[in-house]
Design a protein around this motif. Structure first.
Motif, PDB file in Angstrom:
ATOM      1  N   LYS A 226       0.819  -1.210   0.000  1.00  9.80           N
ATOM      2  CA  LYS A 226       0.000   0.000   0.000  1.00  9.80           C
ATOM      3  C   LYS A 226       0.855   1.263   0.000  1.00  9.80           C
ATOM      4  O   LYS A 226       1.041   1.901  -1.032  1.00  9.80           O
ATOM      5  CB  LYS A 226      -0.950  -0.019   1.201  1.00  9.80           C
ATOM      6  N   ALA A 227       1.363   1.645   1.155  1.00 10.40           N
ATOM      7  CA  ALA A 227       2.101   2.904   1.265  1.00 10.40           C
ATOM      8  C   ALA A 227       3.375   2.913   0.430  1.00 10.40           C
ATOM      9  O   ALA A 227       3.808   3.966  -0.038  1.00 10.40           O
ATOM     10  CB  ALA A 227       2.433   3.185   2.731  1.00 10.40           C
ATOM     11  N   TYR A 228       3.973   1.741   0.221  1.00  7.03           N
ATOM     12  CA  TYR A 228       5.241   1.673  -0.515  1.00  7.03           C
ATOM     13  C   TYR A 228       5.069   1.316  -1.990  1.00  7.03           C
ATOM     14  O   TYR A 228       6.050   1.247  -2.728  1.00  7.03           O
ATOM     15  CB  TYR A 228       6.182   0.670   0.165  1.00  7.03           C
ATOM     16  N   GLY A 229       3.845   1.035  -2.419  1.00  5.12           N
ATOM     17  CA  GLY A 229       3.582   0.822  -3.842  1.00  5.12           C
ATOM     18  C   GLY A 229       4.173  -0.442  -4.431  1.00  5.12           C
ATOM     19  O   GLY A 229       4.535  -0.462  -5.606  1.00  5.12           O
ATOM     20  N   LEU A 230       4.238  -1.526  -3.647  1.00  7.77           N
ATOM     21  CA  LEU A 230       4.860  -2.757  -4.134  1.00  7.77           C
ATOM     22  C   LEU A 230       3.878  -3.935  -4.142  1.00  7.77           C
ATOM     23  O   LEU A 230       4.279  -5.083  -3.894  1.00  7.77           O
ATOM     24  CB  LEU A 230       6.084  -3.112  -3.279  1.00  7.77           C
ATOM     25  N   ALA A 231       2.621  -3.670  -4.458  1.00  8.42           N
ATOM     26  CA  ALA A 231       1.610  -4.739  -4.432  1.00  8.42           C
ATOM     27  C   ALA A 231       1.985  -5.904  -5.340  1.00  8.42           C
ATOM     28  O   ALA A 231       1.763  -7.067  -5.009  1.00  8.42           O
ATOM     29  CB  ALA A 231       0.242  -4.177  -4.823  1.00  8.42           C
ATOM     30  N   GLY A 232       2.571  -5.604  -6.498  1.00  8.41           N
ATOM     31  CA  GLY A 232       2.929  -6.655  -7.444  1.00  8.41           C
ATOM     32  C   GLY A 232       4.150  -7.465  -7.046  1.00  8.41           C
ATOM     33  O   GLY A 232       4.390  -8.542  -7.608  1.00  8.41           O
ATOM     34  N   MET A 233       4.913  -6.989  -6.065  1.00  5.42           N
ATOM     35  CA  MET A 233       6.104  -7.722  -5.614  1.00  5.42           C
ATOM     36  C   MET A 233       5.760  -8.767  -4.563  1.00  5.42           C
ATOM     37  O   MET A 233       6.560  -9.662  -4.299  1.00  5.42           O
ATOM     38  CB  MET A 233       7.139  -6.754  -5.024  1.00  5.42           C
ATOM     39  N   ARG A 234       4.578  -8.649  -3.943  1.00  8.13           N
ATOM     40  CA  ARG A 234       4.133  -9.568  -2.880  1.00  8.13           C
ATOM     41  C   ARG A 234       5.165  -9.606  -1.753  1.00  8.13           C
ATOM     42  O   ARG A 234       5.919 -10.570  -1.599  1.00  8.13           O
ATOM     43  CB  ARG A 234       3.875 -10.991  -3.420  1.00  8.13           C
ATOM     44  N   LEU A 235       5.203  -8.557  -0.973  1.00  9.10           N
ATOM     45  CA  LEU A 235       6.175  -8.428   0.107  1.00  9.10           C
ATOM     46  C   LEU A 235       5.482  -7.901   1.360  1.00  9.10           C
ATOM     47  O   LEU A 235       4.865  -6.838   1.343  1.00  9.10           O
ATOM     48  CB  LEU A 235       7.295  -7.475  -0.316  1.00  9.10           C
TER      49      LEU A 235
END
Length: 363
Positions: A226-235
């Motif tokens: 969410k806040a870091y914009g990495l939804a596609g990285m799955r972290l």
């Protein structure tokens, strides 16, 4: 051979993801699609992260370091906890799944949550053969803190609280979380899913990480989606007592967090400018959309997340479909058991204004 399938799987209902941009373009024939349904970062991906990912592309033939110790150490420093209290996962969903597998005994234990909540808690319970107890929310869809404590017993392994809550956006303070933690029966873990924790204001009231030293049954879940914009990285990651973190690392399959994802997480933590700008855009967008929706007669729930839940003055299904015809994807909360409500996440300033313009046409 079908008889070999476990009975819990035969009638299992899978997770239903939101609509994609491609889905709407194909079905409604619109070129420009604005997606405000999945609570993704309105600014996209940090330029610093993009640069690091490009640099790491040549290294993906290597195995990552198991358990992502560098990222765990960086998160521990950020949160003021010991590194052995942090477990990094393939999204916070992996940590949820691991908690079930490590502490909940099938056929004996139960987990407690409340209605209109994230479906992953119920799904994991069914997959693991653990009783799922769902209690009503407070009046006005509030968080039922006292009822959660009363619903737990000597066989309760996990009690789930989402704060800020999805889909309402309501949040529990650190003091309220500590009170609930102390009220639970011995042996029950309080799991606070904080996927939207960065958006809660002020942080010193809502951030529960400083309480971990005094509460030995508290688990905090966080995500980079969410806040870091990495939804596609799955972290994602969990912060928990060191003894519990040790068992999770022992029981998990190896290398669940890939090398680019770990590098992206480390870079995202360093890019304070991107995070600060994300929080500004979300906060301003939240205030703007809240005012405009209320002016149009919508019943808006106050939110500490990067989205708003509201009840339109007309039929929510008609509103949802009207938005789709205009190329705007919002979330109809029918799947949450709230068919009269809509959830919309903050977009860029132009996306927010386009959404409000479409609302005026519809309402």
């Amino acid at each position: 051979m079908k008889e070999r399938v476990r009975k819990q799987i035969l009638d299992f209902k899978p997770y239903t993801p939101g609509l994609t941009l491609e889905d709407i373009r194909e079905e409604y024939g619109v070129e420009r699609v604005i997606k405000l349904a999945s609570n993704e970062n309105p600014l996209g991906v940090s330029p610093v992260v993009q640069k690091v990912l490009g640099q790491k592309a040549a290294e993906v033939f290597r195995y990552p370091q198991n358990h992502s110790p560098r990222l765990a150490a960086a998160l521990a420093e950020r949160l003021g906890v010991e590194p052995d209290m942090v477990v990094v996962g393939n999204g916070s969903d992996e940590i949820i799944d691991m908690l079930y597998r490590v502490v909940a005994e099938p056929g004996r234990d139960n987990v407690v949550c409340y209605e209109h909540s994230f479906s992953m808690y119920r799904m994991c319970a069914k997959l693991c053969g653990v009783e799922y107890r769902e209690i009503p929310r407070e009046h006005g869809l509030g968080l039922p803190m006292e009822h959660l404590a009363r619903a737990a017993d000597e066989h309760t392994a996990l009690v789930f609280l989402t704060s800020p809550d999805n889909p309402t956006g309501l949040a529990a303070t650190a003091d309220e979380i500590a009170k609930l933690s102390r009220a639970l029966p011995e042996g029950a873990l309080l799991v606070v899913d904080g996927a939207y924790a960065e958006f809660a204001e002020p942080q010193d009231i809502y951030e529960a990480a400083p309480r971990l030293a005094e509460l030995d049954n508290l688990v905090l879940l966080r995500t980079f989606s969410k806040a870091y914009g990495l939804a596609g990285m799955r972290l994602g990651y969990g912060i928990m007592p060191a003894w519990l973190a040790s068992y999770l690392r022992r029981a998990r399959i190896p290398f669940t967090v890939n090398l680019p994802a770990e590098a992206a997480g480390l870079a995202a933590l360093e890019d304070e400018v991107f995070l600060s700008e994300t929080l500004r855009v979300v906060c301003e967008g939240r205030d703007y959309l809240g005012r405009e929706l209320a002016a149009l007669g919508c019943e808006v729930t106050p939110s500490q997340a990067n989205f708003l839940m509201f009840r339109p003055p007309s039929d929510a299904t008609v509103f949802f479909e009207g938005m789709l015809r205009r190329g705007i994807i919002v979330r109809h909360l029918k799947s949450f058991g709230l068919p009269d409500h809509i959830r919309v996440n903050m977009g860029t300033e132009s996306e927010n204004r386009a959404f409000v313009s479409a609302c005026r046409e519809l309402l």
